[in-house]
Enzyme design. Sequence first.
Site, PDB file in Angstrom:
ATOM      1  NE  ARG A   8      17.568 -82.731 -54.645  1.00  0.00           N
ATOM      2  CZ  ARG A   8      17.395 -83.810 -53.885  1.00  0.00           C
ATOM      3  NH1 ARG A   8      16.981 -84.947 -54.414  1.00  0.00           N
ATOM      4  NH2 ARG A   8      17.635 -83.757 -52.589  1.00  0.00           N
ATOM      5  CE  LYS A  50      14.099 -76.754 -45.076  1.00  0.00           C
ATOM      6  NZ  LYS A  50      14.680 -78.113 -45.204  1.00  0.00           N
TER       7      LYS A  50
HETATM    8 MN    MN Z   1      15.242 -77.685 -48.957  1.00  0.00          MN
END
Ligand code: MN
Length: 500
Positions: free
Chosen positions: A350, A276
């Site tokens: 997920r 990120k």
């Molecule tokens: Mn993530």
Amino acid sequence: MTDAVKVGFVPFSTAARGVLVVFCDDALKFGPQATKALGGTAGSVKRAAAASRFKGKSGAVLDILAPEGLKAGRLLVVGTGKAADLKPIDFLKFGGKLASKISGGSEDVLVVADNASGSMRAAQAVSLASGIRLRAYRFDRYKTKKKDDDNAPMKAQFSIAVSDVAAVKKAYTPESHIVDGVVLARELVNEPPNILFPVEFARRATQLRKLGVQVDVLDVAAMTKLKMGALLGVGQGSSHDSRTVVMRWNGGKRGEQPIAFIGKGVCFDTGGISIKPAGSMEDMKGDMGGAACVVGLMHVLAARKAKVNVVGAIGIVENMPDGNAQRPGDIVTSMSGQTIEIINTDAEGRLVLADVLWYVAQKYKPKFMIDLATLTGAILVALGIDYAGLFSNNDKLSERLMEAGQETGERVWRMPLGPEYDKQIDSQFADMKNTGGRNGGSITAAQFLQRFVDNTPWAHLDIAGTAMGVPASDLNRSWGSGFGVRLLNRLVADHYEAKK
Ligand code: MN
Ligand code: ZN
């Protein structure tokens, strides 16, 4: 817990010393007990209200020096709006509103629990107390300099004056466990990631054993044996080992099918190799908000001895870039046997949930599964921070969740699922890929999860917008919100508990 505020119940005859709190409606009408507490000063209070343009609107507060003749030094008048159409959630908010006016220090606050239509019912006085505690909570464990008022620990003593003290106290006991559960969830979300890594998170969950919850901790060896390749792939770049924790509360009939709650517990999410950007990456300590909610909920259900069998399961990992980290292009095999091509290592939640959902569906065959996850930034784009996204294969469960959301103020908005979206995660090389592209990002994430629920009635709550970093509200000033604890407790209480 940094929950230093004290809330108790006293009879109406109690005199106010420090701060007096009374309620009035939008005609500036006081109840009989407030009128009594104000002595002969109601007239001057109304003049002060007019001068401050205070009109008794719901949640508005008039904050003035107590008029001469009162023992109290300060007077707060909380508006209730139309006294006739008040809902339980309103009293929770009134409690929060008045607590927001009391800063640090050791103030003595007397709250007269009546309004224009008479004395408050036990449930309403209890909601006031809960609202006060929810709003007063602050996370200040790591502040060593607590000098100025805003950082001073809350030491206020709130006394709520009611007509039947014993009845209100009795009603308060189960309700106070709900606040405890919310505070526990907030604590976990607020804790820094160097303190709350997966093994430590699991250890804190084991403390639920004191309440009679059975807690099993699966370590890496156990998860390897179960072939949880999707979850393990996420944690393999971290020096902290992953864990899955299964908590069971058996308050229902012996052998009765349980209900199940599953939480995403990414203690810190760097994004992994698909790293990120630096800005706000610190917020990713809250990427375990779903797991925190499940632990808080299990606390509530066990503490109030809910008559229901419940499984709470959380997958706890840390997503780090490292020589051993998972790569884009890797193909992992989940516990279900389905293979997953990793496109973006930042779509890790997920992968964690895939194995935990499958494990719970197979092992416990629950009536339903509800998972909570700070899953996608896309849900913030779609819904902002006031509703969590709801995705489900079951209309009845969805309706019940939406109803519980309205009642508790933890609202959910149903989003679509469908084969058109499901196609977006088909992979060229494996059974599926872990991202479906930019469009409908929160929906394709839910489609991914649905491939692991094995036709169990299921709902997924994407709480990325509601679990953390929300602006201060009537019921919360801390960074972590504890979103979902009150919502799901309400769902269970309304529909899944044996009646007493
Ligand atoms: Mn993530
Ligand atoms: Zn994440």
